[in-house]
Motif scaffolding. Structure first.
Motif, PDB file in Angstrom:
ATOM      1  N   SER A 160      50.013  45.800  42.391  1.00 41.84           N
ATOM      2  CA  SER A 160      49.914  44.383  42.227  1.00 41.84           C
ATOM      3  C   SER A 160      48.910  43.635  41.792  1.00 41.84           C
ATOM      4  O   SER A 160      47.835  43.758  42.456  1.00 41.84           O
ATOM      5  CB  SER A 160      50.662  43.582  43.370  1.00 41.84           C
ATOM      6  N   ALA A 161      48.607  42.838  40.724  1.00 38.61           N
ATOM      7  CA  ALA A 161      47.550  42.017  40.322  1.00 38.61           C
ATOM      8  C   ALA A 161      47.259  40.973  41.453  1.00 38.61           C
ATOM      9  O   ALA A 161      45.954  40.566  41.668  1.00 38.61           O
ATOM     10  CB  ALA A 161      47.730  41.449  39.137  1.00 38.61           C
ATOM     11  N   SER A 162      48.352  40.352  42.059  1.00 31.56           N
ATOM     12  CA  SER A 162      48.267  39.207  43.096  1.00 31.56           C
ATOM     13  C   SER A 162      47.163  39.980  44.341  1.00 31.56           C
ATOM     14  O   SER A 162      46.242  39.204  44.930  1.00 31.56           O
ATOM     15  CB  SER A 162      49.163  38.803  43.362  1.00 31.56           C
TER      16      SER A 162
ATOM     17  N   ILE B 224      39.019  33.308  32.040  1.00 33.83           N
ATOM     18  CA  ILE B 224      38.102  33.461  30.744  1.00 33.83           C
ATOM     19  C   ILE B 224      38.874  33.997  29.791  1.00 33.83           C
ATOM     20  O   ILE B 224      39.639  35.178  29.778  1.00 33.83           O
ATOM     21  CB  ILE B 224      36.858  34.660  31.300  1.00 33.83           C
ATOM     22  N   PRO B 225      38.994  33.263  28.692  1.00 35.03           N
ATOM     23  CA  PRO B 225      39.677  33.851  27.579  1.00 35.03           C
ATOM     24  C   PRO B 225      39.453  35.175  27.072  1.00 35.03           C
ATOM     25  O   PRO B 225      38.479  35.714  27.004  1.00 35.03           O
ATOM     26  CB  PRO B 225      39.126  32.592  26.480  1.00 35.03           C
ATOM     27  N   GLY B 226      40.659  35.779  26.909  1.00 29.72           N
ATOM     28  CA  GLY B 226      40.630  37.092  26.614  1.00 29.72           C
ATOM     29  C   GLY B 226      40.657  38.124  27.557  1.00 29.72           C
ATOM     30  O   GLY B 226      41.573  38.771  27.776  1.00 29.72           O
TER      31      GLY B 226
ATOM     32  N   ILE C 223      43.806  40.785  30.483  1.00 27.09           N
ATOM     33  CA  ILE C 223      43.752  42.298  30.841  1.00 27.09           C
ATOM     34  C   ILE C 223      44.705  42.749  32.040  1.00 27.09           C
ATOM     35  O   ILE C 223      44.604  41.915  33.081  1.00 27.09           O
ATOM     36  CB  ILE C 223      42.486  42.935  31.119  1.00 27.09           C
ATOM     37  N   PRO C 224      45.608  43.481  31.863  1.00 27.41           N
ATOM     38  CA  PRO C 224      46.442  43.783  33.072  1.00 27.41           C
ATOM     39  C   PRO C 224      45.711  44.137  34.314  1.00 27.41           C
ATOM     40  O   PRO C 224      44.683  44.884  34.320  1.00 27.41           O
ATOM     41  CB  PRO C 224      47.457  44.765  32.665  1.00 27.41           C
ATOM     42  N   LEU C 225      46.173  43.729  35.369  1.00 28.20           N
ATOM     43  CA  LEU C 225      45.672  44.194  36.627  1.00 28.20           C
ATOM     44  C   LEU C 225      44.065  43.680  36.906  1.00 28.20           C
ATOM     45  O   LEU C 225      43.976  42.801  37.962  1.00 28.20           O
ATOM     46  CB  LEU C 225      45.562  45.839  36.917  1.00 28.20           C
ATOM     47  N   ILE C 226      43.045  43.988  35.912  1.00 30.83           N
ATOM     48  CA  ILE C 226      41.880  43.771  36.099  1.00 30.83           C
ATOM     49  C   ILE C 226      41.537  42.218  36.039  1.00 30.83           C
ATOM     50  O   ILE C 226      40.673  41.437  36.656  1.00 30.83           O
ATOM     51  CB  ILE C 226      40.976  44.482  35.402  1.00 30.83           C
TER      52      ILE C 226
ATOM     53  N   PHE D  94      38.742  37.962  36.304  1.00 29.58           N
ATOM     54  CA  PHE D  94      38.575  36.877  35.362  1.00 29.58           C
ATOM     55  C   PHE D  94      39.278  35.817  35.363  1.00 29.58           C
ATOM     56  O   PHE D  94      39.420  35.126  34.366  1.00 29.58           O
ATOM     57  CB  PHE D  94      38.819  37.690  33.996  1.00 29.58           C
ATOM     58  N   ALA D  95      40.085  35.610  36.396  1.00 22.49           N
ATOM     59  CA  ALA D  95      41.054  34.099  36.425  1.00 22.49           C
ATOM     60  C   ALA D  95      40.913  33.513  37.799  1.00 22.49           C
ATOM     61  O   ALA D  95      41.801  33.054  38.395  1.00 22.49           O
ATOM     62  CB  ALA D  95      42.475  34.380  36.215  1.00 22.49           C
ATOM     63  N   GLN D  96      39.620  33.699  38.160  1.00 23.17           N
ATOM     64  CA  GLN D  96      39.104  33.197  39.552  1.00 23.17           C
ATOM     65  C   GLN D  96      38.336  31.878  39.718  1.00 23.17           C
ATOM     66  O   GLN D  96      38.425  31.248  38.416  1.00 23.17           O
ATOM     67  CB  GLN D  96      38.177  34.064  40.223  1.00 23.17           C
TER      68      GLN D  96
END
Lengths: 314, 349
Positions: free
Chosen positions: A9-11, A133-135, A139-142, A147-149
């Motif tokens: 899970s990405a979370s 961060i745009p783009g 990306i799934p999981l990573i 990049f969304a912190q």
């Protein structure tokens, strides 16, 4: 089965990176101190004062980045106190460090009660929001993990590189490491061990305080007395686990945070119905002790760690 | 700047500098009172009055000093051997858990046998808690500061589990609290009607016993030798590892007595807030006493007085009670500096 669901899970990965961030700040801070030869047991209290000072500044109307700066200054002030007592005066780093932790924790509690005498539920501030961060954030999981912190997390990861470069690629870093390995050689080069060590403790304490501020300004939005909850002590274990190297120590922090994020999620699974929640909460502390054991044989302790230096004395 | 040893420090230096440290602490108290908008002199007066101003206050101070004497002794014994036991908090709770375990009907003994049996079992539990970190230190070289600190958190979670699970009081209205001790397991009061209990007398006895061990026995000599220079001690044939383990057992046992005396003498049951940091305050107590076991009694009473006095002052003058924590930490830091300066002189180049 549940374990695989969690790991995919990405979370979970986003949480691990988030939990690692304050640990990275404080671990790097402690590492700088120890590399220069000073064990800073003030870390726990300095994280508390950072968490409080940054939060209070924002609560009183300052901007978030101004709050981070205030937290850093508060940490540096206690760092200066620690450095003055342990470096030129050569007092026991154990006793002074614990004294600084007690003093900083008490100062935060006193100032909190003084400024908010009546409140029963802790007031909230508007904390740092994620900066995707745009783009890259898609990306799934990573993407969500890295990049969304919040900006402070990016800063923590950037600091790993900065501290590594400064320690290993600059004359300052060389002098700093020498102060922790062979202070007499530093003095022979005409540099001041006292200045290097004091500087390291003050800067390192500033980083610890920012680590504390992450808790109130990025992870949560309020200040609680017990919120640091041993994270400082865990960071000291992480420095040992990372063999006093910034990259390895940060990796240790991430690994540790992954376990921590995992135990929270395991509590929600059927396993959590059988095992008391306190066992899950013990995991971080037990892991830290285990890490110390694993690394005990391979530790490359700075040779002059905890050895005071008095010029002209042999 | 650098430090130069002073061969024969003058009496003025030896008395004046610690006095200056205390003066600095009092100054800090005044500043904090001013910050809180209170009159500094009135605040100081209220702290002193709250600590020793009446029979009730003085006995309350001695009550609060009791666990601090035990944890202070635990720290003093360990630090003397340079064993950095920062885990008195965990050992205290281990003692408290055993006290509840044996004091709620598990041992059918008369009080004269039951109370000593519980105290000894509590000591054993505390010693066992410190045995882990000290073996990690002597066998693997793992730093005991971090392990003992981390054990404090592990132990608190363990107690939380016990109080919500197997040790929960069925009549506790859902609160995480242990059942109350049986009357036969409780330490009686020294003066009927007042709160001071026999735990205080036991603490004084413990201080005397530690003093005898440290000054009159081979173990005491070995502990000092290991603390002064472990390498030299090893060279002269002292089994350093075994001395460390013995020191740890003694230190852990003393800290556990704090938990025993708080439960059996004062609270009567175990809750998660049994110790408001007695383990950590023990470090301040021990350092202010220069690790001297008899000095620990005095410094514990001083530190307890600051806390009890600040509590009562806070209710009257509105200065947050955390002033006590700031003052004791300030006293610790200024005192270690003052003591360094009694034997060392600062030379500016």
């Amino acid at each position: 089965m549940e374990l695989f669901d969690i790991l995919l899970s990405a979370s979970f990965w986003a949480a691990a990176v988030r939990i690692a961030s304050p640990l990275i700040f404080a671990t790097l801070g402690e590492l700088i101190c120890e590399r220069a030869g000073v064990l800073n047991l003030g870390i726990e209290g300095i994280m508390v004062i950072g968490a409080f000072a940054g939060w209070m500044a924002v609560y009183l109307g300052a901007g978030l980045w101004a709050g981070v700066f205030v937290a850093m200054l508060a940490g540096m002030a206690f760092g200066l106190l620690h450095a003055t007592l342990t470096v030129p005066f050569g007092l026991s780093q154990h006793v002074v460090g614990l004294g600084v932790t007690l003093l900083a924790t008490a100062t935060a509690a006193f100032a909190y009660r003084l400024s908010l005498p009546e409140v029963t539920s802790p007031p909230r501030i508007e904390p740092f929001q994620p900066w995707p961060i745009p783009g890259l954030a898609d990306i799934p999981l990573i993407g969500p993990a890295l990049f969304a912190q919040t900006p402070l997390t990016y800063l923590a990861f950037a600091l790993i590189a900065v501290v590594s470069v400064v320690l290993y690629r600059t004359p300052l870093g060389l002098a700093l490491r020498a102060a922790g390995e062979n202070p007499a050689s530093v003095e022979a080069q005409g540099l001041s061990v006292t200045a290097l060590r004091m500087g390291a403790v003050i800067v390192g304490s500033g980083l610890m305080a920012v680590g504390g501020a992450f808790l109130t300004m990025s992870a949560f939005s309020s200040f609680f007395f017990e919120m640091v909850n041993g994270r400082g002590w865990i960071c000291i274990a992480l420095v040992v686990f990372g063999a006093w190297r910034p990259g390895k120590a940060a990796l240790g922090a991430l690994l540790f945070a992954a376990f921590d994020a995992g135990q929270v999620r395991l509590q929600q699974t059927p396993i959590g119905a059988y095992v008391p929640y306190q066992v899950f909460l013990m995991v971080p502390y037990l892991l830290s002790i285990l890490a110390l054991e694993l690394m005990s044989r391979r530790a490359e302790v700075p040779a002059a760690l905890m050895v005071p230096f008095n010029k002209g004395e042999r | 700047m650098r430090l130069e040893p002073i061969a024969n420090p003058s009496a003025l230096r030896r008395v004046g500098l610690p006095a200056a440290a205390l003066a600095l602490t009092v100054l800090a108290a005044s500043l904090l009172a001013l910050l809180a908008g209170a009159d500094p002199f009135a605040t100081l007066g209220l702290i002193v009055k709250g600590a020793v101003g009446s029979r009730f206050a003085a006995l309350e101070t001695l009550n609060r000093a009791t666990p601090l004497i035990f944890t202070g002794l635990a720290v003093a014994v360990a630090f003397r051997a340079r064993l950095w036991n920062i885990g008195a908090e965990a050992q205290l709770y281990a003692g408290a858990v055993v006290t509840v375990l044996l004091g709620t009907g598990a041992l059918p003994l008369p009080p004269a046998l039951l109370i000593p049996a519980i105290a000894l079992a509590a000591m054993a539990a505390g010693a066992l808690v410190l045995l882990g970190p000290v073996l990690l230190k002597t066998r693997l070289g793992v730093d005991e500061v971090v392990t003992t600190l981390l054990f404090n958190f592990i132990m608190l979670l363990f107690v939380s589990y016990l109080l919500e699970g197997p040790m929960k009081d069925p009549l506790g209205m859902g609160w995480p609290k242990s059942p109350a001790l049986e009357a036969s397991a409780r330490l009686p009061r020294i003066v009927t009607g007042l709160r001071l209990h026999w735990g205080f007398a036991l603490a004084i006895l413990a201080a005397l016993a530690v003093w005898v061990v440290q000054t009159r026995t081979t173990l005491g000599y070995e502990i000092r030798a290991v603390g002064l220079n472990a390498e030299a001690a090893r060279f002269s044939g002292i089994p350093v590892g075994r001395v460390m383990v013995k020191t740890a057992l003694l230190s852990g046992g003393l800290a556990a007595l704090a938990g025993f005396s708080e439960v059996a003498g004062l609270k009567g049951s175990l809750t998660l807030d049994l110790s408001p940091g007695f383990g950590y305050a023990g470090i301040i107590v021990a350092m202010l006493a220069l690790l001297n076991p008899l000095g620990v009694v005095l410094s514990a009473i001083f530190v307890a007085g600051v806390f009890v006095g600040a509590d009562s002052m806070s209710r009257a003058a509105g200065v947050p009670t955390y002033i006590a924590d700031i003052l004791t930490a300030t006293a610790l830091l200024t005192m270690v500096l003052a003591l360094r300066l009694t034997t060392m002189r600062v030379r500016w180049r």
